[in-house]
Enzyme design. Structure first.
Site: not given
Ligand code: NDP
Length: 444
Positions: A114, A126, A165-166, A376
């Protein structure tokens, strides 16, 4: 046995109980077969795929925190620094009770490709924790975030690893984490993105993933001479991605008629009222059951069901594997034209295949939701130059990135003989750049 199949087998054997990670690896490696097959000898010599599927580093740590009654709780924190070939690790922090190492690895692996697709210099990573922010007071959230960052701050930094964030990590959590990072490291630097506007955040970051999803959906439809205006969309989720997807859909003249959370879903035939949704979810942090008190014409249902509603476009924006083959059949029977993933891997493998086999345009999350991480990266650029760009400036860069991204995955799909298969296009285009950088940097 082919090199790809060997590696997929090895990943399954060496990483038991991580089905989401297996699924992500299988899907990517399957798509990049043409490149692997054409270069098998050198790839095997350099153990290229072994290095691709093994994270550069994975960190697991204890997160003790104290609740409002003085009781101590212990959660597990994770950061998987998967691949830094094209830039510092970049990827969100998920706070949800379902989090485990396999989920973080699947998300980190997807993030590599991505981030490559955005065209910006960011590697894949992550993190997160099995902490459940639901029902916690602000003080409890702060207690958790401070403890989490006390350990995580040893491994991240503006030029090393920049989390964001997520699910479960929004502006409040990023604020607490940034405060603790600064305190521990005595550094005011852009080491987290999604920050508040008063301390280095970027305008349009909050909106970016949802807006980007609609920019790419619009680009996809325009490329097939279809006008998005007047179309109906079904959306799942009621969080950051879903809210801004619904908002941008309305701005483009489309009507989103559903949204959902983990307990139920809403059907609003007049189009979801974004202001009401924001108040319920962003201000009150309440359940969707409240929606009908704002909109008496709308229906609230327990459980899941958004994919049974007739629509032209489906935008899954909640979580992984939330759209299965039965849902895909319902969407196809209702004449859906396109499914674009706002969430990460929300469509099961069987559902993806069913949609593609039935002529539905399908854009995978690693392309369709890349607007979040792209913005981001724009936040990182602004932090580095100690400047803030206007909303319009950031939004227009985002739109450009998503339109280029669509053109790139479409082009890659065509170049390798998979015209119209955007899963293959995204994986191939994302992998090409990572491969080039990995090859140039030697066996590391
Ligand atoms: P939020 O926490 O803001 O919202 C998530 C939404 O999905 C909530 O409505 C939540 O309901 C629902 N949900 C979460 N888990 C489940 C579950 N297990 N079952 C049913 N519903 C669930 O998260 P985001 O909107 O930020 O993220 C949504 C998806 O988009 C995730 O897959 C994330 O990885 C992906 N994504 C997010 C980006 C971002 O910038 N935020 C960028 C790229 C991808 P409830 O509130 O009841 O839990």
């Amino acid at each position: 046995m082919s090199y790809v199949d060997e590696i997929v087998g090895e990943v399954v054997a060496k990483n038991p109980n991580e089905p989401e990670f297996h699924q992500a690896v299988r899907e990517v490696l399957d798509s990049i077969r043409p490149i692997v097959d054409a270069n098998e000898k050198s790839f095997r010599r350099d153990a290229l795929l072994e290095r691709l599927v093994n994270p550069e580093r994975q960190i697991k740590f204890r997160v003790p925190w104290i609740d409002d009654n003085g009781d101590v709780h212990v959660n597990t924190g994770y950061r998987v620094q998967f691949n830094s070939a094209i830039g510092p690790y970049k990827g969100g922090l998920r706070l949800h009770p379902s989090v485990n190492l396999g989920i973080i690895k699947f998300l980190g692996f997807e993030q590599i490709f991505k981030n490559s697709l955005t065209g910006l210099p960011i590697g894949g990573g992550k993190g997160g924790s099995d902490f459940d922010p639901k029902g916690k007071s602000d003080r409890e959230i702060m207690s958790f975030c401070q403890s989490f960052m006390t350990e995580l701050c040893k491994y991240i930094g503006a030029d090393t690893d920049v989390p964001a964030g997520d699910i479960g990590t929004g502006a409040r959590e990023i604020g607490f984490m940034f405060g603790q990072y600064k305190r521990m490291r005595n550094l005011f630097e852009g080491t987290l993105t999604g920050k508040g506007l008063s301390f280095g955040g970027s305008l349009a970051r909050t909106e970016a993933t949802g807006y980007g999803l609609l920019y790419i959906t619009d680009a996809l439809l325009r490329a097939h001479d279809i006008d998005i205006s007047g179309k109906t969309a079904v959306v799942s989720g009621a969080g950051n991605v879903a809210i801004y997807a619904i908002e941008k859909a309305a701005q483009l003249g489309a009507k989103a008629v559903t949204c959902s959370d983990s307990t139920g879903w809403v059907y609003d035939p007049d189009g979801i009222d974004v202001a009401a949704l924001k108040e319920i979810k962003e201000v009150k942090r309440a359940r969707l059951t409240e929606y009908t008190s704002y909109r008496p014409n709308a229906e609230y249902h327990e459980g899941r069901g958004v994919w049974s509603v007739k629509a032209d476009i489906a935008l899954p924006c909640a979580t992984q594997n939330e759209l299965d083959v039965e849902d895909a059949k319902a969407l196809v029977a209702n004449g859906v034209i396109a499914v674009c993933e706002g969430a990460n891997m929300p469509t099961t493998e069987a559902a993806t295949k069913y949609l593609q086999d039935n002529g539905v345009f399908f854009v995978p999350g690693k392309a369709a939701n890349a607007g979040g991480v792209a913005t981001s990266a724009l936040e990182m650029s602004q932090n580095s130059e100690r400047m803030s760009w206007t909303f319009e400036e950031v939004d227009s860069k985002l739109k450009n990135i998503m339109e280029n991204l669509y053109a790139n995955i479409d082009d890659a799909a065509k170049r390798y003989g998979f015209e119209g298969n955007y899963v293959a296009g995204a994986n191939l285009a994302g992998f090409e750049k990572v491969l080039d950088a990995m090859n140039a940097q030697g066996i590391v």
